[in-house]
Design a protein around this motif. Sequence first.
Motif, PDB file in Angstrom:
ATOM      1  N   CYS A 174       0.833  -1.211   0.000  1.00  0.00           N
ATOM      2  CA  CYS A 174       0.000   0.000   0.000  1.00  0.00           C
ATOM      3  C   CYS A 174       0.862   1.253   0.000  1.00  0.00           C
ATOM      4  O   CYS A 174       0.599   2.195  -0.755  1.00  0.00           O
ATOM      5  CB  CYS A 174      -0.938   0.001   1.204  1.00  0.00           C
ATOM      6  SG  CYS A 174      -2.218  -1.270   1.091  1.00  0.00           S
ATOM      7  N   TYR A 306      -8.250  -9.311   3.848  1.00  0.00           N
ATOM      8  CA  TYR A 306      -9.637  -8.855   3.871  1.00  0.00           C
ATOM      9  C   TYR A 306     -10.454  -9.553   2.787  1.00  0.00           C
ATOM     10  O   TYR A 306     -11.621  -9.822   2.952  1.00  0.00           O
ATOM     11  CB  TYR A 306      -9.704  -7.337   3.646  1.00  0.00           C
ATOM     12  CG  TYR A 306      -9.128  -6.556   4.805  1.00  0.00           C
ATOM     13  CD1 TYR A 306      -9.947  -6.107   5.831  1.00  0.00           C
ATOM     14  CD2 TYR A 306      -7.766  -6.288   4.891  1.00  0.00           C
ATOM     15  CE1 TYR A 306      -9.434  -5.398   6.906  1.00  0.00           C
ATOM     16  CE2 TYR A 306      -7.239  -5.571   5.966  1.00  0.00           C
ATOM     17  CZ  TYR A 306      -8.077  -5.139   6.967  1.00  0.00           C
ATOM     18  OH  TYR A 306      -7.566  -4.449   8.033  1.00  0.00           O
ATOM     19  N   MET A 353     -16.789  -1.453   1.643  1.00  0.00           N
ATOM     20  CA  MET A 353     -15.619  -1.085   0.832  1.00  0.00           C
ATOM     21  C   MET A 353     -15.738  -1.667  -0.573  1.00  0.00           C
ATOM     22  O   MET A 353     -14.828  -1.494  -1.382  1.00  0.00           O
ATOM     23  CB  MET A 353     -14.326  -1.623   1.461  1.00  0.00           C
ATOM     24  CG  MET A 353     -13.985  -1.074   2.819  1.00  0.00           C
ATOM     25  SD  MET A 353     -13.570   0.672   2.807  1.00  0.00           S
ATOM     26  CE  MET A 353     -11.878   0.645   2.202  1.00  0.00           C
ATOM     27  N   TRP A 355     -15.518  -4.791  -1.027  1.00  0.00           N
ATOM     28  CA  TRP A 355     -14.612  -5.934  -1.004  1.00  0.00           C
ATOM     29  C   TRP A 355     -15.423  -7.219  -0.831  1.00  0.00           C
ATOM     30  O   TRP A 355     -16.376  -7.266  -0.038  1.00  0.00           O
ATOM     31  CB  TRP A 355     -13.611  -5.812   0.153  1.00  0.00           C
ATOM     32  CG  TRP A 355     -12.638  -4.660  -0.005  1.00  0.00           C
ATOM     33  CD1 TRP A 355     -12.432  -3.885  -1.115  1.00  0.00           C
ATOM     34  CD2 TRP A 355     -11.751  -4.157   0.996  1.00  0.00           C
ATOM     35  NE1 TRP A 355     -11.464  -2.945  -0.866  1.00  0.00           N
ATOM     36  CE2 TRP A 355     -11.028  -3.079   0.411  1.00  0.00           C
ATOM     37  CE3 TRP A 355     -11.476  -4.504   2.326  1.00  0.00           C
ATOM     38  CZ2 TRP A 355     -10.060  -2.357   1.119  1.00  0.00           C
ATOM     39  CZ3 TRP A 355     -10.512  -3.783   3.023  1.00  0.00           C
ATOM     40  CH2 TRP A 355      -9.811  -2.728   2.427  1.00  0.00           C
TER      41      TRP A 355
END
Length: 485
Positions: A174, A306, A353, A355
């Motif tokens: 990230c 995640y 999100m 996700w």
Amino acid sequence: MNENHASFRRNWPADFIWGSATAAAQIEGAAHEGGKEDSIWDAFARVPGAVAGGDTPDRAVDHYHRMPEDVALMRTLGLDSYRFSTSWARVVPGGRSVNQEGLDFYSRLVDELLGAGILPWLTLYHWDLPQALQERGGWANRDTAYRFAEYAEAVYGALGDRVTHWTTFNEPLCSSLIGYVGGEHAPGLNDPVAGLAAVHHQHLAHGLAVEKLRGLADGAGRDIRLGITLNLTNAVPNDPADPVDLEAARRIDALWNRMYLDPLLLGAYPDDLLSDVREFGLDERILPGDLAQISQPIDFLGVNHYHDDNVSGHPLPADTAPSLRPTDRPGRSPFPGSEYVSMPSRGLPRTAMDWEVNPAGLTRLLVRLGAEYPNLPPLFVTENGAAYDDIVSADGAVHDLERTRYVLDHVDAIAEAIEQGADVRGYFVWSLLDNFEWAWGYEKRFGIVRVDYDTFERTPKDSAHAFAALIANAKSQLAATTIVG
Ligand code: PNW
């Protein structure tokens, strides 16, 4: 009833660590207090359109002023460990001289944790580089790696007598590719050459810090555990029979997983990766001795997970809604040389999100790691959790059924991985508190404890109660086995 959930019937290794995680820039606030100066996230948040709602980390959830209350909360939940990060911009504000007041804050935190019987699990870099170092090139500048080792030494000097578990980096993917190439994170660049330099220099910084801390601890006769936390994924080919999707999945696996795992654990970058990114000069960054420095033995690997990534080499169908973005800044691919890759939906449920929710992916990932890396150190799931749009009931309670289920299902998926042979030693739910969710600002809530952003009042959500019950249950089962055995 949560007690009927499969995760409540699992057996756990005796020393399994149950914890929760946060990061300095996301919770502390006091962005310009106690000697702290701008980090890249303070500066980035002032760029118009960089963070949703124009939110900044200025006050975050005011943890800097509420630390004892937050530790008391951890104690009521029964956490074994608390994973937090130290802010480089608080400890070495201008990137040059050490700020004792900053170190004192973390020293008080560590004392508070130890007093509550909670193991401090410290991360040195969770993305908040001093802005002064960014102005000298940040992670694209090799010198930053050496500055990191000095910062690590300063933190160790203040806390090394009490902190035993040390993590160098959180999710280097990230802070390199998303920050320097995708531009959605600080410093907000779109520069693949700088991004790949950042990758290598963060690896080097990790290696320099491992050597430094190991040497200091050995010299003082202290037993410490050193590791790193990576965000890893299963890059799943959308159509496993389509060579175009298989090639796209190979590229994402190289950029997302193996670009980190291989140098750290095997002492070499993967050949296919080097060839995929040849035009961006990664090879030229690698100086003699670097890979030996980077691959020094570590004691644990932190895994943040995640979601998996469903990968295709074909463009998304025209009628597919674009995935959620935090602001209306144009989205760019963080993947140098593989910009064409798409991530089509495969119809799984999704969090706020956007996700995918797929606990079986976590089982698969943890088992795969052991199979693919023979010298893999013990694993800790250092982050896992979910953002949902919580609703506060009239009585003030937060019945976050989806988050509760997400957490219990993933904990169960870890138990399954352990049964299948994965050496997983702990689980840290992300996050203890609602907090500053980077480019999403305060819009996305990951906490198992709700934070009221007007009063900063903390209210444990149903997920926090379920997690506490799960921990208590795991421990009572152990106690029962011990008595019977
Ligand atoms: C992690 N992705 O970030 C971070 O370590 C946390 O600070 C953060 O709050 C948490 O996960 C939730 O976002 C991620 O694009 C950022 O897959 C991006 C991704 C994954 C994790």
